[in-house]
Design a protein around this motif. Structure first.
Motif, mmCIF file in Angstrom:
data_model
loop_
_atom_site.group_PDB
_atom_site.id
_atom_site.type_symbol
_atom_site.label_atom_id
_atom_site.label_comp_id
_atom_site.label_asym_id
_atom_site.label_seq_id
_atom_site.Cartn_x
_atom_site.Cartn_y
_atom_site.Cartn_z
ATOM 1 N N MET A 1 0.833 -1.171 0.000
ATOM 2 C CA MET A 1 0.000 0.000 0.000
ATOM 3 C C MET A 1 0.884 1.241 0.000
ATOM 4 O O MET A 1 1.941 1.285 0.603
ATOM 5 C CB MET A 1 -0.912 -0.038 1.218
ATOM 6 N N GLU A 2 0.411 2.253 -0.662
ATOM 7 C CA GLU A 2 1.163 3.496 -0.828
ATOM 8 C C GLU A 2 1.107 4.330 0.451
ATOM 9 O O GLU A 2 0.073 4.432 1.092
ATOM 10 C CB GLU A 2 0.547 4.263 -1.993
ATOM 11 N N ASN A 3 2.254 4.926 0.802
ATOM 12 C CA ASN A 3 2.312 5.771 1.989
ATOM 13 C C ASN A 3 1.718 7.136 1.652
ATOM 14 O O ASN A 3 2.155 7.808 0.735
ATOM 15 C CB ASN A 3 3.765 5.893 2.454
ATOM 16 N N LYS A 4 0.735 7.601 2.421
ATOM 17 C CA LYS A 4 0.041 8.864 2.147
ATOM 18 C C LYS A 4 0.838 10.089 2.599
ATOM 19 O O LYS A 4 0.483 11.197 2.277
ATOM 20 C CB LYS A 4 -1.319 8.879 2.855
ATOM 21 N N ASN A 5 1.918 9.905 3.347
ATOM 22 C CA ASN A 5 2.685 11.028 3.874
ATOM 23 C C ASN A 5 3.873 11.396 2.998
ATOM 24 O O ASN A 5 4.705 12.187 3.426
ATOM 25 C CB ASN A 5 3.160 10.719 5.289
ATOM 26 N N ASP A 6 3.973 10.828 1.804
ATOM 27 C CA ASP A 6 5.073 11.183 0.914
ATOM 28 C C ASP A 6 4.912 12.621 0.413
ATOM 29 O O ASP A 6 3.800 13.081 0.147
ATOM 30 C CB ASP A 6 5.113 10.255 -0.304
ATOM 31 N N ILE A 7 6.027 13.310 0.293
ATOM 32 C CA ILE A 7 6.011 14.687 -0.190
ATOM 33 C C ILE A 7 6.024 14.665 -1.713
ATOM 34 O O ILE A 7 6.820 13.957 -2.334
ATOM 35 C CB ILE A 7 7.226 15.461 0.350
#
Length: 67
Positions: A1-7
């Motif tokens: 699952m993709e991390n939502k906190n990536d800049i």
């Protein structure tokens, strides 16, 4: 699952470039102001037109208003 906190670096760079260009445009606008013209405008008297008088009209009696 993709991390939502990536800049989002592309978005940050675009916003930063936009703000830098906007600041530079503001600086150029500030530099192009002719301050002598503004001082002369402030010293000039204001020519405010007088208000147009309004004519009040009395209400017209109609036959239905009579007893």
């Amino acid at each position: 699952m993709e991390n939502k906190n990536d800049i989002d670096y592309v978005g940050v760079i675009l916003i930063t470039v936009f703000l830098i260009l906007l600041s530079y445009a503001g600086y150029l606008s500030y530099r192009s102001i002719d301050w002598d013209v503004l001082k002369r405008l402030e010293q000039a008297p204001l020519g405010v037109p007088s208000p147009i008088p309004t004519v009040s009209v009395a209400p017209i009696a109609t036959p239905s208003a009579k007893k």
